[in-house]
Design an enzyme around this catalytic site. Sequence first.
Site, mmCIF file in Angstrom:
data_model
loop_
_atom_site.group_PDB
_atom_site.id
_atom_site.type_symbol
_atom_site.label_atom_id
_atom_site.label_comp_id
_atom_site.label_asym_id
_atom_site.label_seq_id
_atom_site.Cartn_x
_atom_site.Cartn_y
_atom_site.Cartn_z
ATOM 1 N N ASP A 67 0.809 -1.226 0.000
ATOM 2 C CA ASP A 67 0.000 0.000 0.000
ATOM 3 C C ASP A 67 0.837 1.268 0.000
ATOM 4 O OD1 ASP A 67 0.907 -0.549 2.565
ATOM 5 O OD2 ASP A 67 -1.075 -1.024 3.348
ATOM 6 N N ASN A 136 -7.580 -2.771 13.953
ATOM 7 C CA ASN A 136 -8.987 -3.073 13.622
ATOM 8 C C ASN A 136 -9.105 -4.323 12.733
ATOM 9 O OD1 ASN A 136 -7.987 -2.191 11.207
ATOM 10 N ND2 ASN A 136 -9.440 -0.500 10.932
HETATM 11 C C1 F6R Z 1 1.457 -1.473 6.114
HETATM 12 C C2 F6R Z 1 0.171 -2.153 6.162
HETATM 13 C C3 F6R Z 1 -0.645 -2.182 7.408
HETATM 14 C C4 F6R Z 1 0.172 -2.467 8.678
HETATM 15 C C5 F6R Z 1 -0.733 -2.451 9.897
HETATM 16 C C6 F6R Z 1 0.040 -2.683 11.173
HETATM 17 O O1 F6R Z 1 2.026 -1.565 4.829
HETATM 18 O O2 F6R Z 1 -0.241 -2.665 5.181
HETATM 19 O O3 F6R Z 1 -1.630 -3.166 7.276
HETATM 20 O O4 F6R Z 1 0.799 -3.705 8.553
HETATM 21 O O5 F6R Z 1 -1.395 -1.215 9.980
HETATM 22 O O6 F6R Z 1 0.888 -1.594 11.399
HETATM 23 P P1 F6R Z 1 1.955 -1.630 12.558
HETATM 24 O O7 F6R Z 1 2.902 -2.716 12.211
HETATM 25 O O8 F6R Z 1 2.623 -0.283 12.507
HETATM 26 O O9 F6R Z 1 1.213 -1.890 13.821
#
Ligand code: F6R
Length: 243
Positions: A67, A136
Site C-alpha cells: 500500500d 482493527n
Molecule cells: C502497512 C500495512 C498495514 C500495517 C498495519 C500494522 O504496509 O499494510 O496493514 O501492517 O497497519 O501496522 P503496525 O505494524 O505499525 O502496527
Amino acid sequence: MKIIRTRDYADMSRKSANIISAQVILQPDSVLGLATGSSPVGTYEKLIDWCNKGDIDFSKVRTVNLDEYVGLPKNNPCSYYYFMYENLFKHINIDLANTNIPNGMEPDIAKECLRYDSLIASLGQIDLQLLGLGINGHIGFNEPCDIFRKSTFCVELAPSTIEANSRYFNSTAEIPRHAYTMGIGSIMSAKKILLVVHGEAKADILREVIEGPITTAVPASVLQLHNDVTIVADEGALSRLSR
Ligand code: F6R
C-alpha cells in the site's frame, strides 16, 4: 494456520526474518510481498544484517508492497516509498527497479489501480507475502467493510487507522485520508503468507483473526481460508487465545 510463539519483538523479528531468508535462499528470484509499519522493522533489520554478512542475496528478488498513502510524494518521510527505502532497500543489494509500490501521486485512481494490478500479474504469483495486522483487523489497508475487494483500490482510511498512524505525522491534519492498497484477492493469491504481530494491544484482534468467524468486519480473518499462513507473534499478542 501455523502459529509460532515468540518471547518478544526481537524474537519475532528474528524468526520471521529466518522464514523470509529461507525463501530467498531456496528461490533467489522470489517475488516478495512487503509491508510497512512498526511490525516488520525488526525483521528488515535482521535481513539487512544477514545480507551485509553475505548470507542472503537480494539481487534477483522482486518485491511488491501492499500500500501507499494517496498524495504523498516519494521524498515525504511519511510515504511508504520512503519507509521501504530507508528501512530496507537502501541497505541491501536489491535492484530498485525490481521494487514496486503504488504511486500515491497518481490522481487518476482507475489508472493507478489498473497499473498496479497489471504489475502484480506480470510478476507471476507472489511467493511470500509479509503482513502486519491493523488494530482493527486490517491487512494492507483493507479496512473492515461490507465486502472483500479482489484487486487494488483506493480506500478511505478508518478513523482507528488514522489514529494508529498519527504517531508518524506532525499533526492529524497532515495524515492522508486515502490510500492505494492491494485487495484481499491479491493478498490471498500469494503462495505463502507470513503475518507478524506483537504486543498485547493486538491480543483481542489477533484472537478474532485466528478463532473468530470469517468476516469482512475483521478482514484478516479471511486468512483462515488460505492454506499456507504462518503467524509469528509474541506472547503479548497471543495472550488472549483460548488454547
Ligand atoms: C502497512 C500495512 C498495514 C500495517 C498495519 C500494522 O504496509 O499494510 O496493514 O501492517 O497497519 O501496522 P503496525 O505494524 O505499525 O502496527
